[in-house]
Design an enzyme around this catalytic site. Structure first.
Site, PDB file in Angstrom:
ATOM      1  CD1 TRP A 156      -3.071  -1.022   0.269  1.00  0.00           C
ATOM      2  CD2 TRP A 156      -1.988  -2.344   1.697  1.00  0.00           C
ATOM      3  NE1 TRP A 156      -3.779  -2.188   0.376  1.00  0.00           N
ATOM      4  CE2 TRP A 156      -3.140  -3.011   1.244  1.00  0.00           C
ATOM      5  CE3 TRP A 156      -1.152  -2.994   2.615  1.00  0.00           C
ATOM      6  CZ2 TRP A 156      -3.472  -4.290   1.665  1.00  0.00           C
ATOM      7  CZ3 TRP A 156      -1.488  -4.258   3.030  1.00  0.00           C
ATOM      8  CH2 TRP A 156      -2.630  -4.901   2.557  1.00  0.00           C
ATOM      9  CG  HIS A 177      -6.403  -0.869   3.409  1.00  0.00           C
ATOM     10  ND1 HIS A 177      -6.077  -2.159   3.733  1.00  0.00           N
ATOM     11  CD2 HIS A 177      -5.830  -0.113   4.388  1.00  0.00           C
ATOM     12  CE1 HIS A 177      -5.347  -2.182   4.828  1.00  0.00           C
ATOM     13  NE2 HIS A 177      -5.177  -0.978   5.240  1.00  0.00           N
ATOM     14  NE  ARG A 203      -4.349   0.921  -2.108  1.00  0.00           N
ATOM     15  CZ  ARG A 203      -4.677  -0.337  -2.196  1.00  0.00           C
ATOM     16  NH1 ARG A 203      -4.099  -1.115  -3.115  1.00  0.00           N
ATOM     17  NH2 ARG A 203      -5.570  -0.862  -1.389  1.00  0.00           N
ATOM     18  CD  GLN A 217      -9.968  -0.519  -0.841  1.00  0.00           C
ATOM     19  OE1 GLN A 217      -9.985  -0.487   0.386  1.00  0.00           O
ATOM     20  NE2 GLN A 217      -8.996  -1.103  -1.522  1.00  0.00           N
ATOM     21  CB  VAL A 260      -7.861 -12.211   6.331  1.00  0.00           C
ATOM     22  CG1 VAL A 260      -8.878 -11.120   6.534  1.00  0.00           C
ATOM     23  CG2 VAL A 260      -7.084 -11.986   5.048  1.00  0.00           C
ATOM     24  CB  ALA A 314     -12.824  -8.712   6.797  1.00  0.00           C
TER      25      ALA A 314
HETATM   26  C1  FA5 Z   1      -7.052  -4.284   0.036  1.00  0.00           C
HETATM   27  O1  FA5 Z   1      -7.073  -3.045  -0.053  1.00  0.00           O
HETATM   28  C2  FA5 Z   1      -7.564  -4.981   1.262  1.00  0.00           C
HETATM   29  N1  FA5 Z   1      -7.783  -4.007   2.303  1.00  0.00           N
HETATM   30  C3  FA5 Z   1      -8.831  -5.742   0.920  1.00  0.00           C
HETATM   31  C4  FA5 Z   1      -9.258  -6.708   1.973  1.00  0.00           C
HETATM   32  C5  FA5 Z   1     -10.193  -6.333   2.907  1.00  0.00           C
HETATM   33  C6  FA5 Z   1      -8.687  -7.992   2.020  1.00  0.00           C
HETATM   34  C7  FA5 Z   1     -10.589  -7.232   3.909  1.00  0.00           C
HETATM   35  C8  FA5 Z   1      -9.085  -8.891   3.000  1.00  0.00           C
HETATM   36  C9  FA5 Z   1     -10.046  -8.495   3.923  1.00  0.00           C
HETATM   37  P1  FA5 Z   1      -6.233  -4.618  -2.417  1.00  0.00           P
HETATM   38  O2  FA5 Z   1      -5.016  -3.795  -2.325  1.00  0.00           O
HETATM   39  O3  FA5 Z   1      -6.142  -5.860  -3.248  1.00  0.00           O
HETATM   40  O4  FA5 Z   1      -6.739  -5.061  -0.968  1.00  0.00           O
HETATM   41  O5  FA5 Z   1      -7.426  -3.717  -2.947  1.00  0.00           O
HETATM   42  C10 FA5 Z   1      -8.772  -4.166  -2.964  1.00  0.00           C
HETATM   43  C11 FA5 Z   1      -9.439  -3.790  -4.273  1.00  0.00           C
HETATM   44  O6  FA5 Z   1      -9.272  -2.396  -4.513  1.00  0.00           O
HETATM   45  C12 FA5 Z   1      -8.831  -4.476  -5.495  1.00  0.00           C
HETATM   46  O7  FA5 Z   1      -9.418  -5.738  -5.709  1.00  0.00           O
HETATM   47  C13 FA5 Z   1      -9.200  -3.523  -6.603  1.00  0.00           C
HETATM   48  O8  FA5 Z   1     -10.530  -3.750  -7.018  1.00  0.00           O
HETATM   49  C14 FA5 Z   1      -9.160  -2.180  -5.912  1.00  0.00           C
HETATM   50  N2  FA5 Z   1      -7.898  -1.451  -6.185  1.00  0.00           N
HETATM   51  C15 FA5 Z   1      -6.683  -1.679  -5.665  1.00  0.00           C
HETATM   52  N3  FA5 Z   1      -5.778  -0.787  -6.106  1.00  0.00           N
HETATM   53  C16 FA5 Z   1      -6.452   0.045  -6.943  1.00  0.00           C
HETATM   54  C17 FA5 Z   1      -6.089   1.219  -7.708  1.00  0.00           C
HETATM   55  N4  FA5 Z   1      -4.874   1.727  -7.687  1.00  0.00           N
HETATM   56  N5  FA5 Z   1      -7.054   1.806  -8.457  1.00  0.00           N
HETATM   57  C18 FA5 Z   1      -8.301   1.333  -8.458  1.00  0.00           C
HETATM   58  N6  FA5 Z   1      -8.716   0.256  -7.753  1.00  0.00           N
HETATM   59  C19 FA5 Z   1      -7.800  -0.389  -6.995  1.00  0.00           C
END
Ligand code: FA5
Length: 346
Positions: A156, A177, A203, A217, A260, A314
């Site tokens: 992140w 997030h 980010r 999100q 998790v 979650a």
């Molecule tokens: C997370 O942010 C975790 N907090 C999710 C989570 C929550 C996991 C609870 C387990 C339990 P991740 O970095 O993969 O995970 O981001 C989640 C979603 O955000 C991705 O599947 C995607 O749909 C979206 N996402 C991630 N980065 C970007 C970005 N730069 N631009 C747009 N959408 C994004």
């Protein structure tokens, strides 16, 4: 003197007939009734006359003065009326003309998707809550098992804010997030917990067709006695079918998130090719929609929930990516470039 007064009256009234504006009218008033005016001069001389003449001539002079004042007032109101009338004549508008059409606007596609996602979960008994976008490092990382120096910090890439706690030890950041809201909710409530937490996240990354530096999100959390992985699967199956259609297939694969255990990535079969493989799904037949898992026991302990008694699941999904899948949008940057040709399509 009587003749003089009569001449003044006749001349004054005749002169008034040729006046056409207020400036000329004022000049006329001064000429006859001003301090050194014709009529005023006659009135001043009255004191020199014998009493009998003074009474007769005084009455006549006052009568003429009154007449001229009446003429003056009448003239003024006539000029005022004609000025208003000519102004109205010049500046008229047709109030029956139809107005310019006003576009009532519409909800941004992200807002539409966010509301749709949240309404599916609220109909399943989840409560909608929100948390701060500027967050303490503790909630964004440490409370979620992501410690300083841990390689997961890199997952992140963070926008830090130049603000620290009182001891100067803990910085703030723009949350990367929505998972920190899980901790805030659990700190304040006892199980059972069933919440969805939508909001903006940030980010520090280079943007491309699928990555934005600011996006939305929706986080979900359920904690209670006897919650199992089957509850997680059932809830997310139901969500995917309601949002993407009954015929969708859903895939769970192992993934790693420090907060998790076990962690999964959830994908649906590609909407464009039906799972055969195409450009949209990079020829895999599947498209990832979210990350999820069972809440880590250490996370539960940190908020004073006994992991021997309680368990939970979650999940977190990117809202723009969900819209992209549904509408076949091939570039996430379109969402926030304010191009009405794009926005008007939703
Ligand atoms: C997370 O942010 C975790 N907090 C999710 C989570 C929550 C996991 C609870 C387990 C339990 P991740 O970095 O993969 O995970 O981001 C989640 C979603 O955000 C991705 O599947 C995607 O749909 C979206 N996402 C991630 N980065 C970007 C970005 N730069 N631009 C747009 N959408 C994004």
């Amino acid at each position: 003197m009587i003749d003089r007064l009569k001449v003044i009256k006749v001349e004054a009234i005749a002169e008034l007939g040729g006046i056409s504006d207020l400036t000329e009218l004022e000049r006329w008033r001064i000429h006859y009734m001003g301090k050194k005016g014709q009529l005023t001069q006659v009135l001043r001389q009255l004191g020199d006359l014998p009493p009998e003449d003074r009474r007769i001539i005084g009455a006549l002079a006052n009568e003429i003065k009154r007449q001229l004042e009446d003429e003056l007032a009448g003239f003024k109101s006539r000029i005022a009326r004609t000025t208003v009338e000519s102004k109205l004549e010049k500046e008229w508008i047709d109030v029956t003309l139809p107005g310019y059409p006003v576009s009532p606007g519409r909800l941004h596609p992200t807002t539409q998707a966010l509301r749709e996602v949240c309404s599916i979960f609220t109909s399943m008994g989840f409560q909608w809550v929100e948390g701060p976008e500027v967050e303490w490092e503790y909630y964004n990382f440490e409370a979620l098992n992501i410690f300083k120096g841990h390689p997961a910090y890199d997952m992140w890439d963070t926008l830090w804010v130049d603000f620290y706690n009182e001891k100067g030890e803990m910085p703030m950041l723009l949350r990367t997030h929505t998972s920190p809201v899980q901790i805030r909710i659990m700190e304040k409530t006892r199980p059972p917990v069933r919440v969805i937490m939508p909001g903006k996240v940030y980010r520090y990354e280079a943007t491309d067709a699928t990555h934005e530096s600011m996006f939305y999100q929706v986080e979900g959390l359920a904690v209670d006695k006897d919650i199992t992985f089957a509850d997680l699967k059932g809830t997310l199956y139901e969500f995917a079918r309601r949002l993407f259609g009954e015929e969708r297939r859903v895939r769970f694969r192992c993934d790693y998130f420090p907060f998790v255990e076990p962690g999964v990535e959830v994908s649906i079969d590609c909407l464009a090719c039906g799972g055969v493989g195409c450009r949209l799904c990079s020829n895999t037949g599947w498209i990832e929609i979210l990350g999820a898992g069972m809440v880590h026991p250490d996370v539960l302990r940190r908020v004073d929930y006994d992991p021997e008694v309680y368990s939970g699941f979650a999940f977190g999904m990117g809202v723009e990516r969900i819209s992209m899948l549904r509408y076949g949008i091939d570039d996430i940057r379109l969402f926030y470039s304010n191009d009405l040709r794009f926005l008007n399509q939703f």
